[in-house]
Design an enzyme around this catalytic site. Structure first.
Site, PDB file in Angstrom:
ATOM      1  N   HIS A 125     -10.634 -59.052 -46.618  1.00 58.37           N
ATOM      2  CA  HIS A 125     -10.075 -60.244 -47.272  1.00 58.37           C
ATOM      3  C   HIS A 125      -9.048 -59.835 -48.332  1.00 58.37           C
ATOM      4  O   HIS A 125      -7.970 -60.418 -48.426  1.00 58.37           O
ATOM      5  CB  HIS A 125     -11.173 -61.031 -47.998  1.00 58.37           C
ATOM      6  N   LYS A 171     -23.219 -72.667 -42.373  1.00 50.89           N
ATOM      7  CA  LYS A 171     -23.890 -71.369 -42.246  1.00 50.89           C
ATOM      8  C   LYS A 171     -24.654 -71.115 -43.539  1.00 50.89           C
ATOM      9  O   LYS A 171     -24.129 -71.365 -44.621  1.00 50.89           O
ATOM     10  CB  LYS A 171     -22.846 -70.248 -42.083  1.00 50.89           C
ATOM     11  N   SER A 177     -17.925 -60.003 -43.334  1.00 52.66           N
ATOM     12  CA  SER A 177     -18.965 -60.188 -44.363  1.00 52.66           C
ATOM     13  C   SER A 177     -20.342 -60.095 -43.713  1.00 52.66           C
ATOM     14  O   SER A 177     -21.272 -59.518 -44.282  1.00 52.66           O
ATOM     15  CB  SER A 177     -18.815 -61.557 -45.029  1.00 52.66           C
TER      16      SER A 177
HETATM   17  O1  PNS Z   1     -14.542 -67.716 -43.415  1.00 52.30           O
HETATM   18  P1  PNS Z   1     -14.796 -68.778 -42.388  1.00 52.30           P
HETATM   19  O2  PNS Z   1     -16.262 -69.156 -42.389  1.00 52.30           O
HETATM   20  O3  PNS Z   1     -14.290 -68.405 -41.021  1.00 52.30           O
HETATM   21  O4  PNS Z   1     -13.960 -70.080 -42.876  1.00 52.30           O
HETATM   22  C1  PNS Z   1     -14.028 -71.291 -42.161  1.00 52.30           C
HETATM   23  C2  PNS Z   1     -13.355 -72.439 -42.948  1.00 52.30           C
HETATM   24  C3  PNS Z   1     -13.966 -72.573 -44.339  1.00 52.30           C
HETATM   25  C4  PNS Z   1     -11.885 -72.143 -43.088  1.00 52.30           C
HETATM   26  C5  PNS Z   1     -13.542 -73.740 -42.116  1.00 52.30           C
HETATM   27  O5  PNS Z   1     -14.895 -73.892 -41.796  1.00 52.30           O
HETATM   28  C6  PNS Z   1     -13.062 -75.007 -42.838  1.00 52.30           C
HETATM   29  O6  PNS Z   1     -11.901 -75.167 -43.075  1.00 52.30           O
HETATM   30  N1  PNS Z   1     -14.014 -75.906 -43.207  1.00 52.30           N
HETATM   31  C7  PNS Z   1     -13.722 -77.117 -43.909  1.00 52.30           C
HETATM   32  C8  PNS Z   1     -13.961 -78.345 -43.037  1.00 52.30           C
HETATM   33  C9  PNS Z   1     -12.754 -78.672 -42.174  1.00 52.30           C
HETATM   34  O7  PNS Z   1     -11.668 -78.942 -42.650  1.00 52.30           O
HETATM   35  N2  PNS Z   1     -12.952 -78.684 -40.842  1.00 52.30           N
HETATM   36  C10 PNS Z   1     -11.931 -79.058 -39.884  1.00 52.30           C
HETATM   37  C11 PNS Z   1     -11.040 -77.889 -39.525  1.00 52.30           C
HETATM   38  S1  PNS Z   1     -11.419 -77.377 -37.924  1.00 52.30           S
END
Ligand code: PNS
Length: 167
Positions: free
Chosen positions: A20, A44, A131
């Site tokens: 990251h 999660k 992670s």
């Molecule tokens: O590090 P990660 O877990 O791959 O990140 C995922 C993240 C946080 C970017 C994604 O789950 C997210 O944007 N969640 C917020 C909800 C949202 O906007 N969902 C619609 C987009 S598909």
């Protein structure tokens, strides 16, 4: 709109790794302002509470003047709009990341056509790093110093290492 090229780098960061951080440093050189955005309520089960994830990121990016750290809940595109950001940054380590990233980027585009997702590649040194794997190695007492900054390694060991309260 401020006219600044603000990019949002969203994720779970549970916890932040050198992968990251590599991406954040690269992006900080390309965008005027970068907001690292930590998802508050992740489906999660996270190892670290939000406050600790934020603290670990803040300590890791303290040398970068144009990077700030925030948390968000709800839709990412709503947060991006609120922050006046038109760019969402995501890292792609390997082909296996691509499908999930494509789905997210296209869904976000559908929700908010004015916001673009841009992808950057972290250094190949970190292409295997996640992670989840770092936590697994730590739980089993393996060395994690190559994967996370020293202050994160300390927190990881006390949270998950053998003999820790949550291991
Ligand atoms: O590090 P990660 O877990 O791959 O990140 C995922 C993240 C946080 C970017 C994604 O789950 C997210 O944007 N969640 C917020 C909800 C949202 O906007 N969902 C619609 C987009 S598909």
């Amino acid at each position: 709109m401020s006219g600044k090229r603000v990019a949002i780098y969203p994720g779970s960061f549970d916890p932040i790794t050198y992968g990251h951080l590599d991406l954040i440093e690269r992006a900080a050189r390309q965008f005027e302002e970068l907001a690292v955005a930590v998802l508050e309520h992740d489906s999660k089960e996270g190892a670290f509470p939000l406050s600790e994830r934020l603290a670990m990121i803040r300590e890791s990016v303290s040398h970068l003047d144009n990077v700030r750290v925030a948390s968000f809940d709800g839709l990412l595109v709503d947060f991006a709009r609120q922050e006046d950001a038109r760019l969402i940054l995501r890292g792609i380590r390997a082909v296996s990341d691509y499908e999930y990233e494509l789905q997210m980027a296209l869904m976000n585009r559908k929700l908010e056509p004015d916001i673009e997702t841009v992808f950057m590649l972290p250094s190949e040194t970190y292409s295997y790093l996640s992670s989840r794997l770092v936590k697994e190695v730590c739980r089993h007492g393996g060395r994690i110093d190559e994967f996370v900054p020293p202050h994160v390694a300390v927190r990881l060991r006390s949270m998950l290492g053998p003999g820790a309260r949550n291991s």
